[in-house]
Structure formats: structure tokens, C-alpha cells
Design an enzyme around this catalytic site. Structure first.
Site, mmCIF file in Angstrom:
data_model
loop_
_atom_site.group_PDB
_atom_site.id
_atom_site.type_symbol
_atom_site.label_atom_id
_atom_site.label_comp_id
_atom_site.label_asym_id
_atom_site.label_seq_id
_atom_site.Cartn_x
_atom_site.Cartn_y
_atom_site.Cartn_z
ATOM 1 N N GLN A 199 -9.306 1.858 2.290
ATOM 2 C CA GLN A 199 -8.283 2.516 3.119
ATOM 3 C C GLN A 199 -8.958 3.317 4.228
ATOM 4 O O GLN A 199 -8.511 3.333 5.378
ATOM 5 C CB GLN A 199 -7.415 3.458 2.271
ATOM 6 C CG GLN A 199 -6.741 2.827 1.067
ATOM 7 C CD GLN A 199 -5.846 1.657 1.420
ATOM 8 O OE1 GLN A 199 -5.159 1.678 2.449
ATOM 9 N NE2 GLN A 199 -5.871 0.621 0.600
ATOM 10 N N ARG B 259 0.826 -1.214 0.000
ATOM 11 C CA ARG B 259 0.000 0.000 0.000
ATOM 12 C C ARG B 259 0.857 1.259 0.000
ATOM 13 O O ARG B 259 0.579 2.210 -0.739
ATOM 14 C CB ARG B 259 -0.950 -0.032 1.196
ATOM 15 C CG ARG B 259 -2.077 -1.012 0.957
ATOM 16 C CD ARG B 259 -3.007 -1.223 2.135
ATOM 17 N NE ARG B 259 -4.116 -2.069 1.661
ATOM 18 C CZ ARG B 259 -5.161 -2.415 2.393
ATOM 19 N NH1 ARG B 259 -5.292 -1.999 3.643
ATOM 20 N NH2 ARG B 259 -6.119 -3.165 1.875
ATOM 21 N N TYR C 67 -6.483 -0.532 -6.909
ATOM 22 C CA TYR C 67 -5.812 -1.768 -6.463
ATOM 23 C C TYR C 67 -5.132 -1.600 -5.114
ATOM 24 O O TYR C 67 -4.951 -0.498 -4.639
ATOM 25 C CB TYR C 67 -4.939 -2.399 -7.535
ATOM 26 C CG TYR C 67 -3.725 -1.727 -8.141
ATOM 27 C CD1 TYR C 67 -3.131 -0.594 -7.627
ATOM 28 C CD2 TYR C 67 -3.140 -2.310 -9.284
ATOM 29 C CE1 TYR C 67 -1.993 -0.058 -8.225
ATOM 30 C CE2 TYR C 67 -2.010 -1.774 -9.880
ATOM 31 C CZ TYR C 67 -1.442 -0.647 -9.336
ATOM 32 O OH TYR C 67 -0.337 -0.124 -9.930
ATOM 33 N N GLU C 68 -4.824 -2.747 -4.494
ATOM 34 C CA GLU C 68 -4.335 -2.761 -3.099
ATOM 35 C C GLU C 68 -5.320 -2.105 -2.143
ATOM 36 O O GLU C 68 -4.918 -1.498 -1.150
ATOM 37 C CB GLU C 68 -2.959 -2.089 -2.989
ATOM 38 C CG GLU C 68 -1.845 -2.787 -3.715
ATOM 39 C CD GLU C 68 -1.618 -4.212 -3.215
ATOM 40 O OE1 GLU C 68 -1.945 -4.489 -2.065
ATOM 41 O OE2 GLU C 68 -1.149 -5.027 -4.019
ATOM 42 N N GLY C 69 -6.598 -2.245 -2.437
ATOM 43 C CA GLY C 69 -7.626 -1.653 -1.566
ATOM 44 C C GLY C 69 -8.011 -0.270 -2.058
ATOM 45 O O GLY C 69 -7.183 0.628 -2.110
#
Lengths: 593, 593
Positions: B449, B298, B442-444
Site C-alpha cells: 500500500q 482494499r 491480504y489485498e496487498g
């Protein structure tokens, strides 16, 4: 599974008839044929065309794009575009709001905007082909000689030909005073035009037998700068004074731009190589004529932002109801499913409601602008027309810039609701985001709209239009004082209206000391104005819903969305006001090298 | 004329060494080799590689994309990508911050972030191939058995193999508890994995001889939901316990996604069909191991947003100095030219300065996150490590979400500076905007977040990390009380810090009554936090510039940009605070159908 589109006819009717009272207005302005029955039929038929003919071609246009035959300069549009255009012309849509005397259907301008919104939502790229015909039609109507109207207007209104606006050159976009295209007078009263124009939307295509270019150029004796620019009509195939089509003119598409989006729209470099054309209006007064066209074009681009926002929202709503991920914080909402639909999560609601508030409120704002066009032309007396014209001049940059900036925002949120799937082409959401990106650029960037608002409409015209809307807001709040449903909206609206006036005066004062204060405030002033105007339209929407005979659920929905707008979007004015107040002092100079 | 990139080495050094004092920190944390001389050499060499090898391939990757041979499942990367990767591996870049015992160079994590930023700015698509190796490396370092480290880590650190993270499945992204991929234990202690993973970045390619997939799957006896997920290492070519590479494994790329951007990056559907793999860490504890990887991933995605923002700004600055349109409001600035460069216009400055403030401030914020990773691992004592870990946990979602949201904003403004030309592919600005669009997904997503920040870091961990930054801000303001240059920044910073604390407590209180208040506040709380944190980093940047021996122009530039930030960007907190305060009441429920 590309993105889908269903025309929001109910909300369109609500905006036009319930909130804006268009039915009465049309009668008052003398459009006796524009009855509710007629308009409903137009809406239904337009929706059918957009949903079934144009919408399915949206992804096709993105995938195929337009192609140029470099040997001949001919442009081929994406599969199906030409056939859809033929249906459009056959259906009489090209002349929907054009005068009856030139073959049009004579409906008011505002009666045409729902159709514009539907076209843009269904297929923005396709919509750009007929769009520019309207500008050409208007320029010729207002400034053309009689023979030009007969020769060029009739086929434009019929849809047999399309039009373009040829302004931009490689070295000048905003600053048209720099333009170089030359027009040499000929013995027969025509002119030979030579020069290169870029970013010409629908500049060349295979949909119609001829294309009518409205071109800005300089006469040999032209003064330098923007006061030496004249307007010409230059057809793709020569047209005689008798309207007869002749040989190919010296007009050629040099190349097609490779763009981020609107791939189905032909964005052309057009080379004029001694092309035969005719002067439209007075010599050296071309910029004024072009500005007339640009104002309605700007409102139309605002509708593009609106249409894309709505389509994006529709798909995000559908997906958020289908996609199952996680449980609601307060416990399962759909215990029989493996997870809850993501629409139950507050942050997904935030994104969807942001789109909903901007789309439905923006629809009223955009349609209102169109109604002002009719008022400005057909108002009962000079005072009414002037008032409408002031209001329209003030709102045009706001409608254009805000509806397109909100288009960027709504297509962003809607894609975001899809998570990673939104980034994948097959869902169609990323096309909407790419297509929307053009709208804050063409027909004057957001920054240019802001300067038009702040520099011209506020400073030069002393805020005549602002006074009109402030007066309307005051009258509305007074008329609804004591209404319990409206109470939560009226107090903040009154406060914001007062702040709007004060901010305007404060900028005006600072600008007398430093002219750069206008540019320093312009963008934030424009967005501030848009949000306060939208608060007014939302309050009016709540009032109109209450007063209507619609179901309670509809009334509640409008009230809830307005609540969201006032609670979560209107506070953006706080940030814009602070930026405005910081003035040029907060905007340091950047080095020239 | 595609977009260009020059590594901002001077500002990178300023952020890392002047503002964050990384040189001392590295020595204190025991990285005795990480001297200023070594790090300067790494920066210079990294810049050369990124500017001359990666940057020229950025447009190539966009145009060519990756291609899949459907018969063999093999993926071919864009021309030049493979050769660039070979240079990268040869240069030892793959192991820059990996432990010396596994063949790495043993530099601190924070010493690697300028290189990450440069790679992302130069060529985001290419950067995604080595990026995922870091996650795989870390997972194996922390959870792998000794033989797994020997077999898989050495080639990953050397760059001979790359890694992936296989989490997402068609029906689950955020909600990994729903995942279905199964792992069957075999007699020899290995497992056979069967299932379909989607959105696998660098899942298949031609750059290296093997690919190491870290895969989440369920054991036969796994409990339902997220507590029944285990982590496995599954290579493309089988790997024995002696590290020897064997036959092809039953791992195959089923298709490549067609995406809005990062075309050069292979986003794969990966099918596991009884593929041989090994358990990493404890059964059913795989999600915890994966979260370790995800946290650094992240921070890394945050740097992607930063890198793209900087590249976009660099090009917008260049264009705004070259493009001549209109005269400055106060009179010609360049009277010898036909018009002034657009950088003189206040509204263009507004856009450029917004990017500048977010990029330079964001750089300090992003690098600070990386330094916390080192502090959390190597701090002098348990208390110091805990403090760093709390701070890191709090800042990770802020860094990821804000730097990527600002990446969307900066690429928007920068494109906007180009006017219509920004929409045309040849300038390269629209690629930056399309590439940036993935980073908030992407990656949340940003929403995820925000929930991590609000739900976990604030509510569950009782704001331990917030206390650290509030303590730092208070100490900084006290230490600089009476400093005339800093005075304009300290008062608003103190006020915002106090408001931050109050808002946090107010949400906490409301959430005890209604758990949906967390989700209702999350996004606005995250953005609010990012802007206040950035105000702190800007105040520290001004102080660090003053204290340095840099030229006065540099000091003035930092002060002026901070002035802009406090005047024009920080007020966005007003809107976010109002949205937070309106709570769930301003966020009506949307119907499920």
C-alpha cells in the site's frame, strides 16, 4: 517447514564480554570460576541443547498442547517435553547459577542469561517449566528456614522437582491485596491452605516427581489488604522436615486454560483444599518476599521477548533472501533470477533492520540488567551494591516492558516479511507472534511496569536509578569526545539524556498537583526511557566493536545498525515526549457506565 | 462468555450523515431512492441480522473452522454459516449496492459500508464469503460481455452464487508478472485453464450451488511479465451462454490452509485442470481489470480492520467497567466496592481512548473513501469525477493500510485491558487479535500500500489526490476561523498540512537522485499521511457535532476524544517525519547471503 533457530553465540559474546565487560566483572565480584573458557563451554553446550533438543519440539508443543485428566487432575505435557527436561536436569542446567552449597554450579546470574535467551527462543512453552523453579529457589534461599532449604532447595537445584509461584486468584491479579486464599495454623507448626489460584504456570505436569508451590495466602489474624499476606511453601506431595516425600497433598489442578499461544506450557487452575504447607519468612510479610522473586522473573520475561524476537528475525532474514518478487528500484540486483530477493527492497530492509536494532541493542540491555543483579548482591562495598540496586530497580520495568513490547513488534514485522505466507501455520511465524503475546501480560502488564517505574522508582525513590544511568551516559560521551566514528551518535545521545532529565522533573512537579499525572505519563515515560537507554547501549556497542579485534565487516554492521536506530527508531521519543508533556489534560475521564 | 457486539448505529449515522453529508450527496449524485428513511431502515435491519445471526457464530467459526473432504474436494463451512448465508441472500443483502437492472437494490456504494463494517465486526470469517462476490460482480459489470453479465451477474447479485478472485500462485503474490497459470483457446471460443492458485478466499464451500472464479492466467501468445496476463471467468459448475448450469468443471480445492485466525473462512488451494472458462475483457489486459476490483476490495479490507477494532473496544470498555482492581490515585471512586473499576486508571483510559480515537475517526475516514467511489462514478461532470478519482486513488492505500494497522493496534490494546484474561480463549479477545492479523497482509501488505501511495499516487500522478485533501483542509480551516471550540485543533492541523506538503516535495526531489528513496520513505509517509488525514476528520467531527442537534454530552465526548487524538496520537507524525527525512542513508543495505 517450521521456523528454525540457531543460537547467536557470536552476538551473545559480543554483548556480554565486549560491550559489558562481564569477564572482568565476574572476577571482580568474586566468581573466580567464571572464566571466559568456562563460559564459552557453557554457551556452546547450551546452544547444542537448545538447537537440537528444544527447538524441534517448539511446533510439537503448539500442536499438541498439554492435556488434563479430569478424573485424576494429572497433566500430560506434549510429546518429548518430559524427555527434554530429563536431559536438562541431567546436564546440570537447573542449578547453573544456584549456590554451590545447595548443589548448584555457582555461576553468576549474568552467566545464565544467554542460556535463558536460547531456551526461550528455542521453545518458550518448554522454558516456562524450569523458569518458575528459579523464583521458588530464590524465595527459599532468601526467606526460607534452614530445614526448608535442605528439604526443598536441594531437589529444586538438582532439577528433580520444579517450582511455581501461586499469586493470582480469579478476582485479583495486579491487586493482590484482595486475595482470599486462607492458611490455618496447625498444632505441629504447619498450615492448611484453602483457596483457588489461577494462571499457575507449570502448576501441574508429568516432568518431575514433585512440584513445590510458593503460595500467597492470609493467616486468620491477617490485617486486610496487602499488609496481611503471607508466603507458604506447599508441595504437591507432602514433604517432612527431614525432606522425605510422603503422600499426595490436597493440591489439584482443576483445569487448564485454553490460550492464544504457549500451548505447550501448562497454565493451571490450582485448587488447595486444606493442603499442608509451611510458612516462609515472617507472617504478613509475604508480599515483600514475592516481590523479590518477581523482579528476577520480570527480567527473565524480558529475555523471553528478546529470544522470540531473535528467532523471528532469523527466519525473516532467511525468507527475505529466498523469496523472489519484483526488481529493485535501481535495476535488477540478481539479473539471472526471475526476480530479485525481497531483501533488496527498502521497505523490507526497514522491517528487518527494526528487528535487528531492537534485538541486538535489546540483548545488551537485557544482559546488563542481569549483570546488575550480580553487582547488587556481590558488589565490593555497600555503596557499590546500593548503586547497582538503584540502577537495577530502575531498569527492571524498562527491560521487562520494552523487550516484550519489542517482541510483539519484531514478531509482527518478521511475519509481515512473509506476506500472506506468514499467516499460515506451517512457516511457524504465527506461532512466534501468538507466543510473544503473553509476554506483555504476565509478570505484570506493560502498564503495571510503567507504574512501577514512574510511581515507585522515579517518584518514591526520587529517580536514584535514573541518576546512575545519566551519569554513565555523561561519562561515556566525555570519554569518547572527538571519536569520529562515534560523533554522529554522541550529540543526539547527550541531547536525549538532557531531555530525559527535564521530562522527569516536569512530571514530578505536575504530580504534586495531581497524583493522576503519574499514571497519565507512565506508559510513555517508560517507552521514552527504553528508547533513550537503547541509544546508549547502541553507542556503547559501536564503541565496543571499534575497540575489539573483530573483522571490519562486523564493526561496519554495528555502526550501520546504530545509524538506522538513531535515524529511524530513536525519533519515537518525540511522540512519547509530546504525549508525556500533554499530561492528564489530554486524557479525558471515561464514564463509569 | 465470548466477546459481544452491538452495532454502533448512532456513530455510524453521525459519520455518514453529520460529518460527511451523505444524505445530500446521494441526492446530488442521482440516488433518489437513497433517502434518510430508507437508509435508516437498512441500518436497523442490518444491525439486527449482524447482532443476532452473525455475531453468535463468530466463536463457532473459530472453533470448528472449515473442513475439506479430500476424496471429493468439498469444503464444509462451520455449523450455522450456511444457514446464515441463506438468510443474507433472502434479505437481499447480496445486491444492496448492485444495479437495479441486474436485480440489485441500486443503493450507492457508501450506503453499503456501515453494513460491511457490521458484518466484519460481527463475524469476519463469515463476511469473507459474500465479500469476494462484490469483486467478481464489479469485474463482470465493467469488463464482461453482455451474455456473461446475464449468465453470471444475476445469480451473484441475487446471492445464489458467490465469487472469488484467483490471483496468487505459490511463487508469486505481489509480483503477478511471474504467474504461470495457462489458458488454451478452444474452437468454441471458450478457454481451458490449467494451473494452481493459492490463498483463494471462499474458493470452495457449501453455501451456494455454484462459485464464480475470476482467474488471472496467460494466453499462449502472451508477452512475458505483467503485460501478458488476461482475466477469465471460470465457474465451479460449467455455465453455458444461455446461463444454464451444467456439469462439474475441472476446478478442485486441493487443500485448506491452517491459519493463525479467520478459521471460519475457507482459504483454499484451487487447482484448475483444463477447466472451462471465458475471457473477460481484452486479452493481456487482465491486470487492469483486476486492479479495479482490488481497489474496492482494499477499501473493504480497511473496513474489516475498523470493524474488529470497534468490537474489541466495546468489549474492553465493558470489562474495564466491571473489573475491580486497585484504587484511583486521587482516592476511591467507588468506595462501596472492594476496589475501583480499572477504567478510572489513567493508563487504562489511555488504551481505551487510543482505540476510541482510531475507531471513530477511522470510521469517518473509511466511509469517506466509499463516498468518493460514488462521486467518482456519478459526479455531476468530468471534472468532479476526476477530482473524486484522484482523491480516491490517494486515500485508498491510506484507508486500507491505516485502518488495518490500527486494527492490529486496537485489538492489542483491548486485549491488554483484560490483563492475563485477554490471553484466554473464552473471552474472545485473542480471536479478534488473531483475526485482525490477516488484514495487513491480504489485498496487498502495508508495504505494498505504501509503495502504491508513494510510487504511483504521489510520484507518477504528481500528488493530484494530495492537492485535493490539502485544499479541503485549507477551506475547512478558513471556514471555521474564529470558532472557539475548534481553535485548539485548527492551528496544529494547518501546521501539519503545510509539513505534509513539504515532506512530499522533499521526497520527490530526493527520489530523482535515487529511486530507492521512494521505498525508503513509503511506509512512514503512508502512516504520516494517515495521521494527518485523521486529524482533519477529527476536526470535522468536532465541527459536525457542534452543528448538530445532538445532546451536549455527545458534543463534549467528540471534543474530548479529538483533544486526546491531537495531544497523544497525532505526535506520532513527529517520529514518522524524522524517519522520512533521514532517507535512504539511514537504511543500510543488508547482505544477500
Amino acid at each position: 517447514m517450521s521456523s528454525s533457530y540457531k543460537a547467536p553465540l557470536d552476538d551473545m559474546r559480543f554483548a556480554l564480554f565486549d560491550v559489558l565487560g562481564a569477564e572482568d566483572a565476574f572476577q571482580r565480584l568474586g566468581f573466580t570460576d567464571a572464566t571466559r573458557d568456562i563460559l564459552d563451554a557453557v554457551l556452546e553446550e547450551g546452544a547444542r541443547f537448545c538447537e537440537t533438543v528444544l527447538a524441534p519440539l517448539n511446533a510439537v508443543g503448539d500442536t499438541h498442547g498439554c492435556t488434563l485428566d479430569k478424573d485424576t487432575g494429572a497433566v500430560t505435557t506434549p510429546p518429548g517435553f518430559k524427555e527434554a527436561y530429563a536431559q536438562y536436569a541431567e546436564g546440570g542446567w537447573a542449578g547453573l547459577v544456584s549456590p554451590v552449597e545447595f548443589g548448584g554450579q555457582g555461576l553468576p546470574h549474568a552467566a545464565g542469561v544467554p542460556m535463558k535467551e536460547m531456551i526461550d527462543a528455542a521453545n518458550l512453552s518448554w522454558g516456562n517449566f524450569p523458569l518458575l523453579s528459579h523464583g521458588a529457589t530464590e524465595a527459599l534461599l532468601q526467606h526460607g528456614e534452614d530445614w526448608q532449604k535442605q528439604a526443598f532447595l536441594l531437589p529444586l537445584v538438582e532439577g528433580r522437582w520444579t517450582g511455581t509461584m501461586c499469586l493470582t486468584e480469579p478476582h485479583c491479579g495486579t491487586d493482590l491485596g484482595l486475595l482470599k486464599t486462607r492458611a490455618e495454623p496447625q498444632a505441629d507448626g504447619s498450615y492448611h491452605l484453602t483457596g483457588t489460584k489461577i494462571f499457575i504456570t507449570a502448576g501441574e505436569h508429568d516432568m518431575t516427581e514433585n512440584i513445590v508451590h510458593l503460595v500467597l495466602a492470609r493467616l486468620p489474624d491477617a490485617p486486610a489488604g496487602s499488609k496481611g499476606i503471607s508466603l507458604f511453601v506447599v508441595p504437591k506431595f507432602k514433604v517432612g522436615r527431614d525432606g522425605a516425600m510422603g503422600d499426595a497433598n490436597a493440591v489439584r489442578c482443576g483445569s487448564l486454560e485454553h490460550k492464544m499461544g504457549i500451548h505447550g506450557s501448562a497454565t493451571c487452575v490450582i485448587n488447595f483444599d486444606g493442603a499442608e504447607g509451611y510458612l516462609v519468612g515472617q507472617p504478613h510479610k509475604g508480599l515483600m518476599g514475592m516481590f523479590t522473586m518477581m523482579n528476577t522473573a520480570r527480567l527473565a520475561v524480558g529475555l523471553q521477548g528478546l529470544g522470540l524476537s531473535d528467532r523471528a528475525l532469523q527466519n525473516a532474514l532467511r525468507y527475505s533472501r529466498e523469496r523472489l518478487q519484483m526488481r529493485a528500484a535501481g535495476g535488477p540486483v540478481c539479473p539471472d533470477k526471475p526476480a530479485d530477493p525481497i531483501i533488496v527492497h527498502p521497505d523490507v530492509r526497514r522491517m528487518l533492520l527494526t528487528c535487528k536494532a531492537l534485538v541486538e541493542g535489546g540483548r545488551v540491555m537485557g544482559y546488563h540488567g542481569a549483570l546488575l543483579v550480580d553487582e547488587a548482591h556481590h558488589g565490593a562495598d555497600a555503596a557499590a551494591r546500593q548503586r547497582a540496586d538503584d540502577f537495577l530497580g530502575f531498569m527492571t520495568p524498562i527491560v521487562k516492558a520494552c523487550l516484550t513490547e519489542w517482541g510483539i513488534e519484531c514478531t509482527y514485522h518478521a511475519l509481515q516479511c512473509f506476506g500472506g505466507h506468514g499467516y499460515i501455520a506451517e512457516h511457524g511465524m504465527e506461532q512466534l507472534a501468538r507466543d510473544a503475546r503473553i509476554t506483555t501480560l504476565y509478570e505484570g502488564t506493560t502498564g503495571i511496569q510503567a507504574l512501577d517505574l514512574m510511581g515507585r522508582k522515579v517518584m518514591q525513590l526520587q529517580g536514584a536509578g535514573l541518576k546512575v544511568i545519566l551519569g554513565e551516559i555523561a561519562a561515556f560521551c566525555e570519554a569518547h569526545a572527538g571519536d569520529a566514528t562515534l560523533a554522529p551518535f554522541l550529540a543526539p545521545l547527550v541531547a536525549k539524556a538532557g531531555e530525559w532529565q527535564q521530562l522527569t522533573m516536569a512530571i514530578g512537579k505536575r504530580a504534586t498537583a495531581n497524583p493522576d499525572e503519574v499514571g497519565a505519563a507512565a506508559y510513555d515515560y517508560l517507552m521514552y526511557s527504553g528508547y533513550v537507554a537503547l541509544a546508549y547501549w547502541w553507542a556503547r556497542s559501536v564503541a565496543a566493536a571499534q575497540a575489539s579485534d573483530r573483522p571490519q565487516a562486523f564493526k561496519d554492521d554495528k555502526r550501520d545498525t546504530a545509524t538506522f536506530y538513531f535515524a529511524r527508531i530513536l525519533p519515537r521519543t518525540l511522540a512519547h515526549a509530546a504525549a508525556i508533556e500533554s499530561g492528564i489534560g489530554g486524557l479525558p475521564v471515561l464514564p463509569l457506565e
